[in-house]
Design an enzyme around this catalytic site. Structure first.
Site, PDB file in Angstrom:
ATOM      1  N   SER A   1       0.811  -1.216   0.000  1.00 56.43           N
ATOM      2  CA  SER A   1       0.000   0.000   0.000  1.00 56.43           C
ATOM      3  C   SER A   1       0.850   1.274   0.000  1.00 56.43           C
ATOM      4  CB  SER A   1      -0.940  -0.034   1.211  1.00 56.43           C
ATOM      5  OG  SER A   1      -1.926   0.955   1.136  1.00 56.43           O
TER       6      SER A   1
ATOM      7  N   ASP B   1       9.745   5.320 -10.287  1.00 59.23           N
ATOM      8  CA  ASP B   1       9.273   5.916 -11.542  1.00 59.23           C
ATOM      9  C   ASP B   1       9.969   7.238 -11.847  1.00 59.23           C
ATOM     10  OD1 ASP B   1       7.593   3.810 -11.899  1.00 59.23           O
ATOM     11  OD2 ASP B   1       5.720   4.927 -11.692  1.00 59.23           O
TER      12      ASP B   1
ATOM     13  N   LYS C   1      -0.533  -4.125  -3.446  1.00 59.89           N
ATOM     14  CA  LYS C   1      -1.852  -3.591  -3.067  1.00 59.89           C
ATOM     15  C   LYS C   1      -2.007  -2.217  -3.706  1.00 59.89           C
ATOM     16  CE  LYS C   1      -4.764  -2.337   0.887  1.00 59.89           C
ATOM     17  NZ  LYS C   1      -4.896  -0.885   0.663  1.00 59.89           N
TER      18      LYS C   1
END
Length: 542
Positions: free
Chosen positions: A289, A300, A314
């Protein structure tokens, strides 16, 4: 009729349905109303006519929770007690005995007492079995006995427990318990700082920043951020922690939902604390999460090297919605996407297999980081550098879940003396003793191969499976069972690592375990080595 229908729709279950899906309610008004009317009449007739007295509150609690089980494991009904626990978890402070406990049918097991908190001061240790709280025998107590340990500050509770077969009694005076988001930080070497971020409660970003300030003051020019075992928490804190390393105005996460107001883009709002300091983030299969929002966005944006094992996966966001009488619905409202556009949700709860279990994604889509590196969606955050020692395997997981490693460590603690825990090593002789211990416990777990063979044997295809073939199947199952003990050697390194963790905690608490990691943990040592090689570090990110 219209007014009568409206009155019936005031029933609490209606609140659940409309909060779960306002859109479907609008388009399917009659079906929703019909099902609620059926349920209310059934509930009324059941309580009026059942042969014994019923408990309407318990029946409703069970009915609601079973209904939500068909969705995903994160959409939950929270009764008044659950709501309080949820608030405590996010706040990072509560009143109690200061220990992790696990509830069983007839006892509570102390998993970990926190150093200098009430349970520790009262002499409780990991492995102690609480069998009585006050005058209440846990064997006769139907609910979670852990609730009996909670209470106001400075109140006292007497507990009776069993340790190594001996019955003992102690009194515990409850106190405020601080649940730190950052339970530990320190210098690995002269220029490398190490921070453990164990949860994303309301203290996460402030404590991480405070650790960074202190470490940089001690000479840290590189940082290792450890998110292993971090199950997540507050989305806002995940953004704030990322913002410590990413400058203002950067997209960190996007949420997408069928409800328009839940479609949002979350950008960093502050100037970064340090947008240049070399950073390694450690993750494993229990990093979930909010941990994946931080690690996924830093990956990224090519801001950090991610190291360890594939994270949990998740990619769903929950929000608590208020219901009547102090209850709440914690409902999955959206999926989240990292800056590159990927959703890392691993399990598909809406397309289940024949056993009604969520299907794991096996087909991944490729995305690109800011610098053009390839990353994938659909299965957690895959580290830039994988470390075998961090990866989970079914055998080690089963040993942990079945308390085999925990119970062995308890026996080891009381039978062995360790003078210097920092230099502790679990020897080959110790491991042989562990193997003997496992064989005596009757420990067993079902592999995929075993399950397939058993299913084949129960299909009653007598034309194909004659008696001789069935005997061969049974012999194969027996061989598989025997091979499980030898499989301990295959995963010896990972198993020893888990055993050492458990034993070190018994002697030196959680803080001692983290200090032990600084010298012995494979992921930390690998991360430190990478950060000391600036060319390789930059090469990975570019």
């Amino acid at each position: 009729m219209k007014n009568l229908l409206k009155k019936k729709l005031l029933f609490p279950v209606f609140a659940l349905v409309i909060l779960v899906s306002t859109a479907s309610f609008k388009t399917d008004f009659f079906e929703v109303a019909k099902q609620i009317e059926i349920f209310t009449t059934l509930f009324k007739e059941l309580n009026m006519n059942y042969v014994d007295e019923t408990n309407p509150a318990e029946l409703m609690d069970t009915a609601i929770k079973n209904m939500l089980d068909d969705l995903d494991p994160y959409t939950k009904f929270l009764n008044e007690q659950d709501v309080e626990a949820y608030k405590i978890n996010n706040a990072g402070q509560y009143s109690g005995i200061g220990a992790t406990v696990r509830s069983f049918k007839d006892k509570l097991l102390i998993i970990e007492p926190y150093k200098d908190y009430p349970a520790d001061k009262a002499g409780l240790k990991a492995g102690d079995e609480i069998i009585k709280i006050g005058n209440i025998l846990l064997a006769d107590f139907e609910d979670n006995g852990g609730e009996l340990l909670k209470g106001a500050n400075n109140t006292t509770v007497e507990v009776t427990y069993k340790r190594q077969g001996e019955i003992k009694t102690t009194k515990i005076t409850r106190a405020d318990v601080e649940v730190d988001a950052v339970p530990f930080y320190n210098m690995v070497d002269e220029k490398t700082g190490y921070i453990v971020l164990s949860k994303f409660n309301a203290k996460a970003s402030s404590q991480t920043k405070a650790a960074l300030v202190d470490l940089k003051g001690k000479g840290a020019e590189k940082i290792i951020l450890d998110l292993r075992g971090n199950p997540g928490g507050l989305l806002s804190e995940a953004i704030n922690v990322t913002n410590l390393f990413i400058d203002k105005g950067e997209l960190i996460v996007t949420t997408k939902s069928k409800v328009k107001k839940f479609n949002r883009e979350y950008l960093t709002k502050q100037k970064a604390f340090d947008s240049k300091i070399p950073l390694v983030v450690l993750v494993d299969g229990s990093s979930a999460s909010a941990s994946e929002i931080v690690s996924g966005s830093l990956q990224d944006l090519d801001r950090a090297v991610i190291m360890g094992a594939r994270s949990f996966g998740k990619g769903l966001v929950q929000r608590p919605l208020r219901l009547t009488y102090g209850t709440q619905l914690k409902v999955t409202i959206s999926r989240y996407f990292t800056p590159s556009g990927r959703c890392i949700q691993s399990l598909d709860y809406w397309n289940r297999d024949k056993d009604n279990k969520a299907v794991r994604n096996t087909t991944f889509n490729t995305f690109k980081t800011r610098n053009g590196r390839k990353v994938e969606d659909g299965g957690g955050v895959l580290p830039d550098i994988e470390i075998d020692a961090v990866k989970a395997n079914p055998l080690t997981t089963a040993l942990l879940n079945n308390m085999v490693i925990f119970n062995f460590a308890t026996d080891y603690y009381y039978k062995s003396k360790i003078e210097n825990i920092t230099d502790f090593r679990f020897s080959n002789t110790d491991f042989q003793n562990f193997k003997n211990y496992v064989s005596k416990t009757g420990f067993s777990f079902e592999t995929k191969s075993e399950k397939a063979i058993k299913e084949a044997m129960t299909n009653k295809e007598d034309i194909i499976f004659n008696s001789k073939l069935k005997e061969n199947y049974k012999a194969l199952l027996l061989d598989l069972e025997k091979s499980k003990i030898s499989a301990l050697e295959t995963h010896q390194k990972e198993i020893i690592s888990k055993i050492e963790d458990e034993i070190v905690k018994r002697y030196a608490y959680r803080e001692g375990l983290y200090n032990f990691y600084l010298k012995n943990d494979a992921a930390i040592l690998t991360a430190t080595e990478l950060l000391n090689n600036s060319l390789k570090y930059k090469e990975i990110l570019n």
